[in-house]
Motif scaffolding. Structure first.
Motif, PDB file in Angstrom:
ATOM      1  N   LEU A  97       0.813  -1.211   0.000  1.00 29.55           N
ATOM      2  CA  LEU A  97       0.000   0.000   0.000  1.00 29.55           C
ATOM      3  C   LEU A  97       0.852   1.270   0.000  1.00 29.55           C
ATOM      4  O   LEU A  97       0.406   2.324  -0.458  1.00 29.55           O
ATOM      5  N   ARG A  98       2.058   1.184   0.528  1.00 26.97           N
ATOM      6  CA  ARG A  98       2.979   2.336   0.551  1.00 26.97           C
ATOM      7  C   ARG A  98       3.864   2.370  -0.689  1.00 26.97           C
ATOM      8  O   ARG A  98       4.745   3.221  -0.796  1.00 26.97           O
ATOM      9  N   GLY A  99       3.655   1.434  -1.608  1.00 33.22           N
ATOM     10  CA  GLY A  99       4.436   1.414  -2.832  1.00 33.22           C
ATOM     11  C   GLY A  99       5.665   0.533  -2.786  1.00 33.22           C
ATOM     12  O   GLY A  99       6.472   0.529  -3.717  1.00 33.22           O
ATOM     13  N   ALA A 100       5.828  -0.225  -1.705  1.00 36.43           N
ATOM     14  CA  ALA A 100       7.019  -1.071  -1.566  1.00 36.43           C
ATOM     15  C   ALA A 100       6.918  -2.313  -2.446  1.00 36.43           C
ATOM     16  O   ALA A 100       5.828  -2.779  -2.794  1.00 36.43           O
ATOM     17  N   LYS A 101       8.069  -2.847  -2.759  1.00 36.59           N
ATOM     18  CA  LYS A 101       8.162  -4.101  -3.495  1.00 36.59           C
ATOM     19  C   LYS A 101       8.466  -5.224  -2.506  1.00 36.59           C
ATOM     20  O   LYS A 101       9.493  -5.193  -1.820  1.00 36.59           O
ATOM     21  N   PRO A 102       7.591  -6.210  -2.381  1.00 34.37           N
ATOM     22  CA  PRO A 102       7.899  -7.338  -1.496  1.00 34.37           C
ATOM     23  C   PRO A 102       8.950  -8.239  -2.117  1.00 34.37           C
ATOM     24  O   PRO A 102       8.934  -8.503  -3.317  1.00 34.37           O
ATOM     25  N   VAL A 103       9.864  -8.677  -1.290  1.00 33.71           N
ATOM     26  CA  VAL A 103      10.875  -9.657  -1.700  1.00 33.71           C
ATOM     27  C   VAL A 103      10.596 -10.906  -0.877  1.00 33.71           C
ATOM     28  O   VAL A 103      10.792 -10.923   0.346  1.00 33.71           O
ATOM     29  N   PHE A 104      10.095 -11.945  -1.534  1.00 37.94           N
ATOM     30  CA  PHE A 104       9.619 -13.120  -0.817  1.00 37.94           C
ATOM     31  C   PHE A 104      10.770 -14.059  -0.467  1.00 37.94           C
ATOM     32  O   PHE A 104      11.679 -14.289  -1.260  1.00 37.94           O
ATOM     33  N   ILE A 105      10.689 -14.606   0.752  1.00 37.33           N
ATOM     34  CA  ILE A 105      11.706 -15.516   1.258  1.00 37.33           C
ATOM     35  C   ILE A 105      11.059 -16.857   1.583  1.00 37.33           C
ATOM     36  O   ILE A 105       9.896 -16.916   2.014  1.00 37.33           O
ATOM     37  N   ASP A 106      11.799 -17.933   1.386  1.00 37.51           N
ATOM     38  CA  ASP A 106      11.291 -19.280   1.612  1.00 37.51           C
ATOM     39  C   ASP A 106      11.240 -19.596   3.108  1.00 37.51           C
ATOM     40  O   ASP A 106      11.751 -18.846   3.960  1.00 37.51           O
ATOM     41  N   SER A 107      10.655 -20.748   3.413  1.00 40.05           N
ATOM     42  CA  SER A 107      10.475 -21.199   4.797  1.00 40.05           C
ATOM     43  C   SER A 107      11.551 -22.193   5.206  1.00 40.05           C
ATOM     44  O   SER A 107      12.132 -22.889   4.369  1.00 40.05           O
ATOM     45  N   ARG A 108      11.778 -22.255   6.507  1.00 37.09           N
ATOM     46  CA  ARG A 108      12.577 -23.346   7.063  1.00 37.09           C
ATOM     47  C   ARG A 108      11.763 -24.635   6.977  1.00 37.09           C
ATOM     48  O   ARG A 108      10.540 -24.611   7.160  1.00 37.09           O
ATOM     49  N   PRO A 109      12.406 -25.775   6.758  1.00 38.25           N
ATOM     50  CA  PRO A 109      11.633 -27.023   6.680  1.00 38.25           C
ATOM     51  C   PRO A 109      11.126 -27.521   8.027  1.00 38.25           C
ATOM     52  O   PRO A 109      10.215 -28.351   8.063  1.00 38.25           O
ATOM     53  N   ASP A 110      11.674 -27.006   9.128  1.00 41.28           N
ATOM     54  CA  ASP A 110      11.225 -27.502  10.437  1.00 41.28           C
ATOM     55  C   ASP A 110      10.051 -26.693  10.988  1.00 41.28           C
ATOM     56  O   ASP A 110       8.943 -27.202  11.144  1.00 41.28           O
ATOM     57  N   THR A 111      10.252 -25.409  11.264  1.00 39.01           N
ATOM     58  CA  THR A 111       9.200 -24.591  11.883  1.00 39.01           C
ATOM     59  C   THR A 111       8.285 -23.911  10.873  1.00 39.01           C
ATOM     60  O   THR A 111       7.240 -23.375  11.253  1.00 39.01           O
ATOM     61  N   LEU A 112       8.679 -23.881   9.614  1.00 37.69           N
ATOM     62  CA  LEU A 112       7.976 -23.176   8.538  1.00 37.69           C
ATOM     63  C   LEU A 112       8.082 -21.661   8.662  1.00 37.69           C
ATOM     64  O   LEU A 112       7.436 -20.914   7.911  1.00 37.69           O
ATOM     65  N   ASN A 113       8.892 -21.171   9.605  1.00 36.95           N
ATOM     66  CA  ASN A 113       9.205 -19.748   9.660  1.00 36.95           C
ATOM     67  C   ASN A 113      10.145 -19.376   8.527  1.00 36.95           C
ATOM     68  O   ASN A 113      10.713 -20.253   7.856  1.00 36.95           O
ATOM     69  N   MET A 114      10.359 -18.056   8.316  1.00 32.94           N
ATOM     70  CA  MET A 114      11.276 -17.633   7.273  1.00 32.94           C
ATOM     71  C   MET A 114      12.653 -18.245   7.501  1.00 32.94           C
ATOM     72  O   MET A 114      13.103 -18.414   8.644  1.00 32.94           O
ATOM     73  N   ASP A 115      13.306 -18.611   6.397  1.00 36.02           N
ATOM     74  CA  ASP A 115      14.629 -19.228   6.470  1.00 36.02           C
ATOM     75  C   ASP A 115      15.677 -18.123   6.547  1.00 36.02           C
ATOM     76  O   ASP A 115      16.039 -17.516   5.537  1.00 36.02           O
ATOM     77  N   GLU A 116      16.140 -17.870   7.753  1.00 33.00           N
ATOM     78  CA  GLU A 116      17.083 -16.771   7.971  1.00 33.00           C
ATOM     79  C   GLU A 116      18.385 -16.963   7.205  1.00 33.00           C
ATOM     80  O   GLU A 116      19.114 -16.001   6.933  1.00 33.00           O
ATOM     81  N   ARG A 117      18.674 -18.204   6.810  1.00 30.80           N
ATOM     82  CA  ARG A 117      19.904 -18.467   6.061  1.00 30.80           C
ATOM     83  C   ARG A 117      19.852 -17.879   4.654  1.00 30.80           C
ATOM     84  O   ARG A 117      20.893 -17.714   4.003  1.00 30.80           O
ATOM     85  N   ALA A 118      18.655 -17.533   4.179  1.00 30.17           N
ATOM     86  CA  ALA A 118      18.507 -16.956   2.839  1.00 30.17           C
ATOM     87  C   ALA A 118      18.447 -15.431   2.869  1.00 30.17           C
ATOM     88  O   ALA A 118      18.371 -14.799   1.812  1.00 30.17           O
ATOM     89  N   LEU A 119      18.492 -14.830   4.053  1.00 29.89           N
ATOM     90  CA  LEU A 119      18.281 -13.388   4.154  1.00 29.89           C
ATOM     91  C   LEU A 119      19.348 -12.567   3.433  1.00 29.89           C
ATOM     92  O   LEU A 119      19.028 -11.661   2.654  1.00 29.89           O
ATOM     93  N   GLU A 120      20.606 -12.860   3.727  1.00 30.48           N
ATOM     94  CA  GLU A 120      21.694 -12.013   3.235  1.00 30.48           C
ATOM     95  C   GLU A 120      21.639 -11.826   1.730  1.00 30.48           C
ATOM     96  O   GLU A 120      21.835 -10.727   1.213  1.00 30.48           O
TER      97      GLU A 120
END
Length: 381
Positions: A97-120
């Protein structure tokens, strides 16, 4: 075509746990039903004490709280915000809504939370924020995420819709990022039908948050006697819940211990009662790392395949127990493809979305109904 009858055991429902109706009647008698009345203030005080946060501002929904977060961070067109693809659309919409572009990140296979290893590798000069979602009330790997954010000068927002009362390494979820949001939707542990809150952990953001929440005016300062009249000073909108919502919510929050104990009992009955069946059938039960104290928000299973998931849902329907899937990956949606650079594949989230099913969970669920769900589930093969 005959209308489908609802299951005897629903997926979710709001239960009266304490003084909800008494408080709603009291609010009506006071004839103050607009925002920031006495019940809203009592809910705010409860949340601030529970989380140890500088401020908790109640909102009509978690969606509204996320929109406030995007405004507070001054998100502008062309900015990039890293968000999980496996989440509800509000997490992303607030920034789009503010004009930002989302950059989608995959999930961890265990908790299904975002995979922090892919952040950088997703961070660019345009990245402004990282939005984490604590799926099912199990904390993301916040040590790593916060360190990356610190070294790269990025804001962290926690979409903590699932996680009130959960923790990560002894620290409460929702207290890591500069801002976090809560949901009090009908399906949540603590509900007022709709409702939310913006938790402000960075004190420097509080004054502007009050202005944005009050339609861009300094009305809050006026009521504290800090100015002799209030006026339009910034962008904003109407982000206040009614006193009826807050009155009902206070009755729920006051029953925290009983609600959480009951949900823990249901979750553990599922986890124990289905363990042998799940192991035989190649079905994955929820993973809760030992350093996470979760909120007992939902119980999910990962079935072996999409076909198995659909057959299981139909089986449970015939046994009069509701079971439902969850998020569809946002990067594969029509809007996701339109507003973001679509990654070739985010395989963990895609697989989880096809296979995940949630079991009934609500605060007044009886032991008999929990047992019936376990028996029905474990009779599927």
């Amino acid at each position: 075509m005959a209308e489908m009858k609802p299951s005897r055991i629903p997926f979710s429902r709001t239960a009266l746990m304490g003084r909800e109706l008494e408080y709603v009647a009291e609010a009506a008698r006071h004839q103050h039903l607009s925002g920031d009345g006495p019940f809203t203030k009592r809910c705010r005080a409860w949340l601030e004490k529970r989380l140890g946060a500088p401020a908790a501002l109640l909102t009509p929904s978690c969606t509204h709280a996320l929109e406030m977060a995007a405004l507070l961070l001054d998100i502008k067109p062309g900015d990039e915000v890293i968000v999980p693809t496996f989440t509800f659309v509000s997490t992303v919409n607030a920034f789009v809504l503010r004009g930002a572009k989302p950059v989608f990140i995959d999930s961890r296979p265990d908790t299904l939370n975002m995979d922090e290893r892919a952040l950088e590798r997703l961070i660019t000069p345009r990245t402004r924020a990282i939005v984490v979602v604590h799926y099912a009330g199990v904390g993301c790997e916040m040590d790593e995420i916060m360190e990356i954010a610190r070294t790269r000068g990025l804001a962290v927002v926690e979409d903590n819709a699932h996680g009130l009362c959960g923790s990560y390494r002894g620290k409460l979820l929702g207290t890591f990022g500069a801002l976090s949001t809560l949901s009090f939707h009908d399906t949540k542990n603590f509900s007022c039908g709709e409702g939310g809150a913006l938790i402000i952990n960075d004190q420097a953001l509080l004054a502007r948050a009050e202005v944005i929440r009050e339609k861009g005016t300094d009305r809050s300062r006026f009521f504290r006697g800090q100015v002799d009249k209030y006026t339009w000073v910034d962008v904003g909108s109407s982000y206040l819940p009614s006193e009826l919502q807050s009155a009902f919510l206070l009755g729920q929050l006051e029953c925290e211990e009983r609600i959480q104990q009951r949900r823990r009992s249901i979750w553990e009955a599922y986890h124990t009662g289905l363990a042998a069946w799940a192991a035989r059938g190649g079905i994955t039960q929820p993973v809760v790392p030992p350093h996470c104290g979760h909120s007992w928000h939902l119980y999910h299973l990962l079935m072996p395949s999409l076909d198995a998931r659909q057959r299981f849902i139909e089986h449970m329907r015939t046994r009069q127990a509701a079971s439902v899937f969850h998020y569809l990956p946002l990067h594969r949606s029509e809007m996701g493809r339109r507003c973001a650079a679509t990654p070739a594949s985010l395989p963990v989230a895609e697989s989880a979305a096809d296979r995940l099913v949630r079991l009934p969970m609500y605060n007044d669920m009886s032991d008999d109904d929990v047992g019936a769900v376990v028996e029905a589930a474990s009779s599927w093969a």
